[in-house]
Enzyme design. Structure first.
Site, PDB file in Angstrom:
ATOM      1  N   HIS A  88       1.317   4.405  -3.319  1.00 44.93           N
ATOM      2  CA  HIS A  88       1.621   5.718  -2.654  1.00 44.93           C
ATOM      3  C   HIS A  88       2.842   6.581  -3.488  1.00 44.93           C
ATOM      4  O   HIS A  88       2.705   7.602  -4.160  1.00 44.93           O
ATOM      5  CB  HIS A  88       1.483   6.342  -1.520  1.00 44.93           C
ATOM      6  CG  HIS A  88      -0.017   5.786  -0.598  1.00 44.93           C
ATOM      7  ND1 HIS A  88      -1.004   6.235  -1.755  1.00 44.93           N
ATOM      8  CD2 HIS A  88      -0.366   5.292   0.285  1.00 44.93           C
ATOM      9  CE1 HIS A  88      -2.018   6.362  -0.756  1.00 44.93           C
ATOM     10  NE2 HIS A  88      -1.749   6.047   0.565  1.00 44.93           N
ATOM     11  N   ASP A 148     -10.033  13.989   7.387  1.00 44.75           N
ATOM     12  CA  ASP A 148      -9.427  13.341   6.106  1.00 44.75           C
ATOM     13  C   ASP A 148      -9.476  13.945   4.783  1.00 44.75           C
ATOM     14  O   ASP A 148      -9.396  12.605   3.484  1.00 44.75           O
ATOM     15  CB  ASP A 148     -10.299  11.563   6.414  1.00 44.75           C
ATOM     16  CG  ASP A 148      -9.511  10.117   5.620  1.00 44.75           C
ATOM     17  OD1 ASP A 148      -7.831  10.312   5.391  1.00 44.75           O
ATOM     18  OD2 ASP A 148      -9.935   9.662   5.166  1.00 44.75           O
ATOM     19  N   HIS A 153      -9.422   8.086   2.767  1.00 45.71           N
ATOM     20  CA  HIS A 153     -10.039   6.739   3.067  1.00 45.71           C
ATOM     21  C   HIS A 153     -11.015   6.280   3.827  1.00 45.71           C
ATOM     22  O   HIS A 153     -11.603   5.328   4.622  1.00 45.71           O
ATOM     23  CB  HIS A 153      -8.919   6.545   4.882  1.00 45.71           C
ATOM     24  CG  HIS A 153      -6.991   6.712   4.672  1.00 45.71           C
ATOM     25  ND1 HIS A 153      -7.015   7.632   5.042  1.00 45.71           N
ATOM     26  CD2 HIS A 153      -6.699   6.241   4.557  1.00 45.71           C
ATOM     27  CE1 HIS A 153      -5.678   7.764   5.319  1.00 45.71           C
ATOM     28  NE2 HIS A 153      -5.434   6.912   4.782  1.00 45.71           N
ATOM     29  N   GLU A 183      -6.092   6.201  -2.211  1.00 41.03           N
ATOM     30  CA  GLU A 183      -6.029   5.409  -1.719  1.00 41.03           C
ATOM     31  C   GLU A 183      -6.580   4.011  -1.954  1.00 41.03           C
ATOM     32  O   GLU A 183      -5.453   2.906  -1.172  1.00 41.03           O
ATOM     33  CB  GLU A 183      -6.762   6.070  -0.373  1.00 41.03           C
ATOM     34  CG  GLU A 183      -6.379   6.407   0.754  1.00 41.03           C
ATOM     35  CD  GLU A 183      -5.249   5.736   1.107  1.00 41.03           C
ATOM     36  OE1 GLU A 183      -5.228   4.818   1.622  1.00 41.03           O
ATOM     37  OE2 GLU A 183      -4.113   6.677   1.519  1.00 41.03           O
ATOM     38  N   TYR A 225      -4.047  14.308  -3.409  1.00 45.30           N
ATOM     39  CA  TYR A 225      -4.656  13.456  -1.802  1.00 45.30           C
ATOM     40  C   TYR A 225      -5.691  14.180  -1.112  1.00 45.30           C
ATOM     41  O   TYR A 225      -6.106  14.553   0.354  1.00 45.30           O
ATOM     42  CB  TYR A 225      -3.685  13.594  -0.777  1.00 45.30           C
ATOM     43  CG  TYR A 225      -3.307  12.299  -0.300  1.00 45.30           C
ATOM     44  CD1 TYR A 225      -3.530  12.513   1.220  1.00 45.30           C
ATOM     45  CD2 TYR A 225      -4.036  10.851  -0.608  1.00 45.30           C
ATOM     46  CE1 TYR A 225      -3.586  11.023   1.979  1.00 45.30           C
ATOM     47  CE2 TYR A 225      -3.294   9.433   0.139  1.00 45.30           C
ATOM     48  CZ  TYR A 225      -3.636   9.789   1.852  1.00 45.30           C
ATOM     49  OH  TYR A 225      -3.863   9.324   2.986  1.00 45.30           O
ATOM     50  N   HIS A 250       0.656  -0.495  -0.062  1.00 42.03           N
ATOM     51  CA  HIS A 250       0.088   0.139   0.182  1.00 42.03           C
ATOM     52  C   HIS A 250       0.838   1.325  -0.050  1.00 42.03           C
ATOM     53  O   HIS A 250       0.934   2.073  -1.174  1.00 42.03           O
ATOM     54  CB  HIS A 250      -0.739   0.070   0.930  1.00 42.03           C
ATOM     55  CG  HIS A 250      -1.870   1.353   1.555  1.00 42.03           C
ATOM     56  ND1 HIS A 250      -3.111   1.369   1.673  1.00 42.03           N
ATOM     57  CD2 HIS A 250      -1.321   2.435   1.493  1.00 42.03           C
ATOM     58  CE1 HIS A 250      -3.350   2.099   1.267  1.00 42.03           C
ATOM     59  NE2 HIS A 250      -2.361   3.346   1.332  1.00 42.03           N
ATOM     60  N   GLU A 251       1.808   1.454   1.083  1.00 43.87           N
ATOM     61  CA  GLU A 251       2.500   2.469   0.969  1.00 43.87           C
ATOM     62  C   GLU A 251       3.438   2.694  -0.421  1.00 43.87           C
ATOM     63  O   GLU A 251       3.986   3.923  -0.845  1.00 43.87           O
ATOM     64  CB  GLU A 251       3.819   2.825   1.771  1.00 43.87           C
ATOM     65  CG  GLU A 251       2.603   2.303   3.577  1.00 43.87           C
ATOM     66  CD  GLU A 251       1.799   3.429   3.828  1.00 43.87           C
ATOM     67  OE1 GLU A 251       0.843   2.870   4.374  1.00 43.87           O
ATOM     68  OE2 GLU A 251       1.463   4.403   3.076  1.00 43.87           O
TER      69      GLU A 251
END
Ligand SMILES: O=C(NO)[C@]12CC[C@H](CC1)C2
Ligand SMILES: [Ca+2]
Ligand SMILES: [Zn+2]
Length: 308
Positions: A151, A230, A235, A171, A162, A147-148
């Site tokens: 990004h 958020d 998210h 996301e 974002y 996931h990271e």
């Protein structure tokens, strides 16, 4: 020239043993992987909660090339899974590191204090330890590492802003490639989420509602574009494109879906793309690669979540 490449062993967050690509220098071994093509290295650091230094912290070393201490567990998994994600992008798409230019992949573990989060900072990955209740060491989940690092791929390709729908897509693409790397379940973060409770997760692609995410536009959450909102619910509203991905993968299979998602991310999506733009980008990518049957499957998947 003297060969410094070494092969070590380590114990991961879940107590599992794994082989590590390490580097031997001055009678000690480093979590420093020089085995990848185009001389990009994968290197892992310990920030000691930031009490001694700012990022990246200190190289993780072991005199015996056996990384088996409690403190080394987070680093073992951050290092190993970064290599796994590098291999996924290289073997599947021929992409050399997140920037396709062989950039070094740097990770820091033990970031912050009881930090229930992980992130791509724009230059490297950081992993908190969790508070031991909500999370354990966050690098212990390969879907979170994927996931990271995704990004970082997004930031060097579509550069999806974002916030609001482009941020929810940002996301979602990270969750979807997290699934492609960890395709044995539809859950996100399950390996490190609530260590005292089994079977739960941070998010579910098959059932976003299970973790309070919408799975249809009728449930879209218009949150403020602020940190407490958020950033417009990036998210939260990611549940909608995540559910569309679930329908897509069930319809055309993982192999075609990952090629289509990669092409959309690297060829068609732009910083301001919204959900409808993503639907179109995926339809076009499917048409380019596999023809109208796949394109129609994408269209149906997004209709099922109320996006046209
Ligand atoms: O979705 C995320 N970041 O954008 C998370 C939050 C908790 C897990 C680690 C990082 C996933
Ligand atoms: Ca998973
Ligand atoms: Zn994320």
């Amino acid at each position: 020239n003297v060969v410094h490449e070494a092969s070590g062993t380590g114990t991961g967050v879940l107590g599992d043993s794994k082989t590590l690509n390490t580097y031997a220098y001055n009678n000690t071994y480093y979590l420093f992987d020089t085995t990848k093509p185009m001389n990009g290295v994968i290197e892992t650091f310990d920030n000691y909660g930031g009490q001694y230094s700012s990022l990246p912290g200190y190289y993780v070393t072991d005199s015996g090339n056996t990384f088996n201490s409690e403190r080394q567990k987070a680093a073992v998994d951050a290092h190993y899974y970064a290599g796994e994600v590098f291999d996924y992008y290289y073997d599947t798409f021929g992409r050399v590191s997140y920037d396709n230019q062989g950039a070094d992949i740097r990770s820091t573990v033990h970031y912050g204090s009881n930090y229930n989060n992980a992130a791509w900072t724009g230059n490297q990955m950081i992993y908190g330890d969790g508070d031991g209740s909500t999370f354990t060491y966050l690098s212990g989940a390969d879907d979170i590492v994927a996931h990271e690092l995704t990004h970082a791929v997004t930031d060097t390709t579509a550069e999806l802003v974002y916030e609001n729908q482009s941020g929810a897509l940002n996301e979602s693409f990270s969750d979807v490639f997290g699934f492609f790397v960890d395709s044995e379940d539809w859950l996100m973060g399950e390996d490190v989420y609530t260590p005292g409770t089994s079977g739960d997760a941070l998010r579910s692609l098959s059932n976003p509602n299970a973790y309070d995410q919408p799975d249809h536009m009728d449930e879209y959450r218009n949150l403020p574009n602020t940190e407490s909102g958020d950033w417009g619910g990036v998210h939260i509203n990611s549940g909608i494109p995540n559910k569309a991905a679930y329908y897509t993968i069930n319809s055309i299979g993982i192999s075609k879906a990952e090629d289509i998602y990669y092409r959309a991310l690297t060829v068609y999506l732009t910083p301001s793309s919204n959900f409808s733009n993503a639907r179109q980008a995926l339809i076009q990518s499917a048409q380019d690669l596999y023809g109208s049957q796949a394109a129609n499957a994408i269209s149906n998947a997004w209709s099922n979540v109320g996006v046209y």
